[in-house]
Design a protein around this motif. Structure first.
Motif, PDB file in Angstrom:
ATOM      1  N   TYR A 159       0.840  -1.181   0.000  1.00  0.00           N
ATOM      2  CA  TYR A 159       0.000   0.000   0.000  1.00  0.00           C
ATOM      3  C   TYR A 159       0.888   1.249   0.000  1.00  0.00           C
ATOM      4  N   LEU A 160       0.268   2.361  -0.336  1.00  0.00           N
ATOM      5  CA  LEU A 160       0.972   3.636  -0.391  1.00  0.00           C
ATOM      6  C   LEU A 160       0.706   4.404   0.894  1.00  0.00           C
ATOM      7  N   HIS A 161       1.775   4.839   1.566  1.00  0.00           N
ATOM      8  CA  HIS A 161       1.639   5.568   2.810  1.00  0.00           C
ATOM      9  C   HIS A 161       2.584   6.767   2.774  1.00  0.00           C
ATOM     10  N   HIS A 162       2.029   7.966   2.789  1.00  0.00           N
ATOM     11  CA  HIS A 162       2.810   9.204   2.726  1.00  0.00           C
ATOM     12  C   HIS A 162       3.769   9.198   1.528  1.00  0.00           C
ATOM     13  N   GLY A 163       3.264   8.718   0.388  1.00  0.00           N
ATOM     14  CA  GLY A 163       4.050   8.741  -0.840  1.00  0.00           C
ATOM     15  C   GLY A 163       5.083   7.638  -0.971  1.00  0.00           C
ATOM     16  N   LYS A 164       5.106   6.682  -0.040  1.00  0.00           N
ATOM     17  CA  LYS A 164       6.059   5.565  -0.107  1.00  0.00           C
ATOM     18  C   LYS A 164       5.284   4.256  -0.079  1.00  0.00           C
ATOM     19  N   TYR A 165       5.768   3.306  -0.853  1.00  0.00           N
ATOM     20  CA  TYR A 165       5.153   1.982  -0.842  1.00  0.00           C
ATOM     21  C   TYR A 165       5.563   1.247   0.424  1.00  0.00           C
ATOM     22  N   ARG A 166       4.607   0.621   1.055  1.00  0.00           N
ATOM     23  CA  ARG A 166       4.844  -0.153   2.270  1.00  0.00           C
ATOM     24  C   ARG A 166       4.417  -1.591   2.017  1.00  0.00           C
ATOM     25  N   LEU A 167       5.172  -2.514   2.584  1.00  0.00           N
ATOM     26  CA  LEU A 167       4.892  -3.931   2.421  1.00  0.00           C
ATOM     27  C   LEU A 167       4.679  -4.574   3.786  1.00  0.00           C
ATOM     28  N   SER A 168       3.862  -5.600   3.816  1.00  0.00           N
ATOM     29  CA  SER A 168       3.717  -6.382   5.045  1.00  0.00           C
ATOM     30  C   SER A 168       4.986  -7.204   5.243  1.00  0.00           C
TER      31      SER A 168
END
Length: 146
Positions: free
Chosen positions: A2-11
């Motif tokens: 998902y995208l969070h504050h313009g950065k992709y985040r992964l589980s």
């Protein structure tokens, strides 16, 4: 992912299995790219087609090889897509995987059983095809635009 504050985040699982995660994203992206109405093909494709015809002329091709270049570029994209699809599916079309599944009753047996040697040869061809698609992706990565 998902995208969070313009950065992709992964589980954690996506990070732990990053090859699989990225393969899904790249496969889906290549599918969308292939579906586009694209206007051209990379210069490397023209060089390959010219070499095939023993044409060493460095001038513009003026559309002489357009059809062949387009076909080769489409095949190249297909080869890349195959590799990322197989990785994203955890190699479920692998001859060895299918043999294992059949042997233990998860897949109904086919009419002709193959020897282990045949399966290992097919597995090598399968893995070589995946490697080839990955090499093409690296080679044409900067040409994936239109």
């Amino acid at each position: 992912m998902y995208l969070h504050h313009g950065k992709y985040r992964l589980s954690r699982v996506e990070c732990w299995n990053l090859d699989h995660t990225l393969a899904k994203v790249i496969f889906d992206s290549l599918c969308q790219f292939k579906a586009l109405e694209r206007m051209g093909y990379p210069n490397q494709i023209v060089d390959i087609v010219k070499a095939k015809h023993n044409n060493t002329d460095n001038t513009e091709n003026n559309g002489e090889y357009d059809k062949e270049c387009i076909e080769l570029w489409e095949k190249t994209i297909d080869d890349m897509m195959f590799s990322f699809k197989e990785i994203s599916l955890n190699y479920k079309n692998s001859p060895y995987y299918l043999y294992y599944e059949k042997k233990y009753g998860k897949i109904p047996p086919k009419q002709s059983d193959k020897t282990k040697e045949e399966i290992l040869n097919q597995e090598k061809e399968y893995r070589d095809r995946i490697s080839h698609g990955l090499q093409l992706f690296a080679e044409y990565f900067q040409a994936l635009w239109d």
